[in-house]
Design a protein around this motif. Structure first.
Motif, short mmCIF file in Angstrom:
data_model
loop_
_atom_site.label_atom_id
_atom_site.label_comp_id
_atom_site.label_asym_id
_atom_site.label_seq_id
_atom_site.Cartn_x
_atom_site.Cartn_y
_atom_site.Cartn_z
N GLY A 236 2.31 -3.96 4.30
CA GLY A 236 1.89 -2.63 4.78
C GLY A 236 0.38 -2.51 4.89
O GLY A 236 -0.13 -1.42 5.15
N ARG B 239 6.67 7.11 13.09
CA ARG B 239 6.12 5.92 12.40
C ARG B 239 6.21 4.70 13.31
O ARG B 239 5.30 3.86 13.32
CB ARG B 239 6.89 5.68 11.10
N THR C 278 0.84 -1.20 0.00
CA THR C 278 0.00 0.00 0.00
C THR C 278 0.88 1.26 0.00
O THR C 278 0.52 2.26 -0.61
CB THR C 278 -1.00 0.00 1.18
N LEU D 160 0.57 4.12 -2.82
CA LEU D 160 0.35 5.53 -2.46
C LEU D 160 1.44 6.43 -3.04
O LEU D 160 1.16 7.52 -3.53
CB LEU D 160 0.32 5.68 -0.93
N ARG D 161 2.70 5.96 -2.98
CA ARG D 161 3.78 6.79 -3.55
C ARG D 161 3.59 6.96 -5.05
O ARG D 161 3.86 8.02 -5.60
CB ARG D 161 5.16 6.19 -3.21
N ARG E 264 13.37 9.00 1.15
CA ARG E 264 11.94 9.30 1.33
C ARG E 264 11.81 10.36 2.41
O ARG E 264 12.53 10.33 3.41
CB ARG E 264 11.21 8.02 1.76
N ARG F 123 -3.22 -2.24 8.49
CA ARG F 123 -2.46 -1.53 9.52
C ARG F 123 -3.34 -1.09 10.68
O ARG F 123 -2.82 -0.54 11.64
CB ARG F 123 -1.83 -0.29 8.90
N VAL G 46 -2.73 7.04 6.64
CA VAL G 46 -3.74 7.60 5.74
C VAL G 46 -5.10 7.04 6.19
O VAL G 46 -5.18 5.87 6.59
CB VAL G 46 -3.39 7.19 4.29
N GLN H 125 -9.10 -2.00 9.10
CA GLN H 125 -8.60 -2.55 7.83
C GLN H 125 -8.59 -4.08 7.89
O GLN H 125 -8.93 -4.76 6.92
CB GLN H 125 -7.20 -2.02 7.52
N GLU I 22 2.05 9.59 9.75
CA GLU I 22 0.75 9.16 10.27
C GLU I 22 0.09 8.24 9.25
O GLU I 22 0.46 8.23 8.07
CB GLU I 22 -0.16 10.38 10.48
P1 AMP Z 1 5.22 2.14 3.94
O1 AMP Z 1 5.92 2.29 2.66
O2 AMP Z 1 4.46 0.84 4.08
O3 AMP Z 1 6.11 2.40 5.14
O4 AMP Z 1 4.07 3.28 3.98
C1 AMP Z 1 4.42 4.66 3.93
C2 AMP Z 1 3.28 5.50 4.45
O5 AMP Z 1 2.12 5.30 3.64
C3 AMP Z 1 2.83 5.19 5.88
O6 AMP Z 1 3.63 5.84 6.85
C4 AMP Z 1 1.39 5.72 5.84
O7 AMP Z 1 1.37 7.13 5.90
C5 AMP Z 1 0.94 5.32 4.44
N1 AMP Z 1 0.33 3.96 4.42
C6 AMP Z 1 0.80 2.86 3.76
N2 AMP Z 1 -0.01 1.80 3.95
C7 AMP Z 1 -1.02 2.23 4.75
C8 AMP Z 1 -2.18 1.62 5.31
N3 AMP Z 1 -2.44 0.31 5.11
N4 AMP Z 1 -2.98 2.39 6.09
C9 AMP Z 1 -2.74 3.69 6.30
N5 AMP Z 1 -1.67 4.33 5.81
C10 AMP Z 1 -0.80 3.62 5.05
#
Ligand code: AMP
Length: 219
Positions: A85, A171, A31, A35-36, A160, A88, A59, A92, A57
């Motif tokens: 990911g 985090r 995820t 998102l990225r 990042r 979380r 999302v 979810q 934080e």
């Molecule tokens: P990650 O690459 O998995 O460390 O995710 C980077 C950021 O994306 C996290 O710190 C959150 O802000 C957001 N994110 C990724 N996956 C989720 C999720 N399942 N629920 C909420 N936010 C997420």
């Protein structure tokens, strides 16, 4: 096989999920990566997610669930998947349980990668990520062949914005507060296997492989 990778940021979920998909052809759903990609493209979701991600934080669940539902429509999901990911939060995890029930699927394992906090901070602050493919490197333990350049596709490596130390600490706190309780949720379902995440990428991968193979033999 259907797997969830759980563990604090920096535990090596993305790296190990990449190794498994290379070998077993499961769909890797990260995820964070999705998102990225939205942020890079400047989509509405990307813009909505930006401030949460930069602060370390989570999302909001409704945005994440809509995004994941679209991924579950992909035909490749039938080969098996690794969720990296996600989930979380308890909401979810409940939503995922519901989707799995509706589609008649079950999970095989929830792999929880254990790494001490101080090592996580050291790993994340020295992490560099490829702008093109999202692969990660560590400046000392897993450096690219040419500094600043991805070994695989020549993409630019960057830090990042959420890998800076204050955000990293937030985090980790968010993980402890919102995500760690899910281990209990999946322990009750008998799915959790702890993986010692300290060691080389190969060492950790062979611990994971042992767990996956223990399953195929009892099928
Ligand atoms: P990650 O690459 O998995 O460390 O995710 C980077 C950021 O994306 C996290 O710190 C959150 O802000 C957001 N994110 C990724 N996956 C989720 C999720 N399942 N629920 C909420 N936010 C997420």
């Amino acid at each position: 096989m259907r797997l969830i990778f759980m563990g604090p940021p920096g535990a090596g979920k993305g790296t190990q999920a990449g190794r498994i998909t290379a070998e077993y052809n499961y769909l890797h759903l990260s995820t964070g990566d999705i998102l990225r990609a939205h942020r890079k493209k400047g989509t509405e979701l990307g813009q909505q997610a930006q401030s949460y991600m930069a602060a370390g934080e989570l999302v909001p669940d409704d945005l994440i669930l809509k995004m994941v539902a679209a991924e579950f429509e992909r035909p490749e999901i039938e080969n098996g998947f690794i969720l990296d990911g996600f989930p979380r939060t308890v909401a979810q995890a409940d939503a995922l349980d519901e989707v799995l029930k509706e589609t008649g699927k079950t999970l095989d394992f929830v792999l929880v990668m254990d790494v001490p906090d101080e090592e996580l901070v050291a790993r994340l602050t020295a992490r560099r990520t490829c702008r093109t493919c999202g692969r990660s490197y560590h400046l000392t333990f897993n450096p690219p062949k040419t500094p600043g350049v991805c070994d695989v596709d020549g993409g630019e490596l960057y830090q990042r914005d959420d890998d800076k130390e204050t955000t990293v600490r937030n985090r980790l706190a968010v993980y402890m507060r919102q995500t760690q309780p899910l281990i209990e949720h999946y322990t009750k379902q008998g799915l959790v296997r702890h993986i010692d995440g300290v060691g080389s990428v190969d060492e950790v991968f062979s611990r994971i492989r042992k767990v996956l193979e223990s399953h195929s033999h009892t099928d």
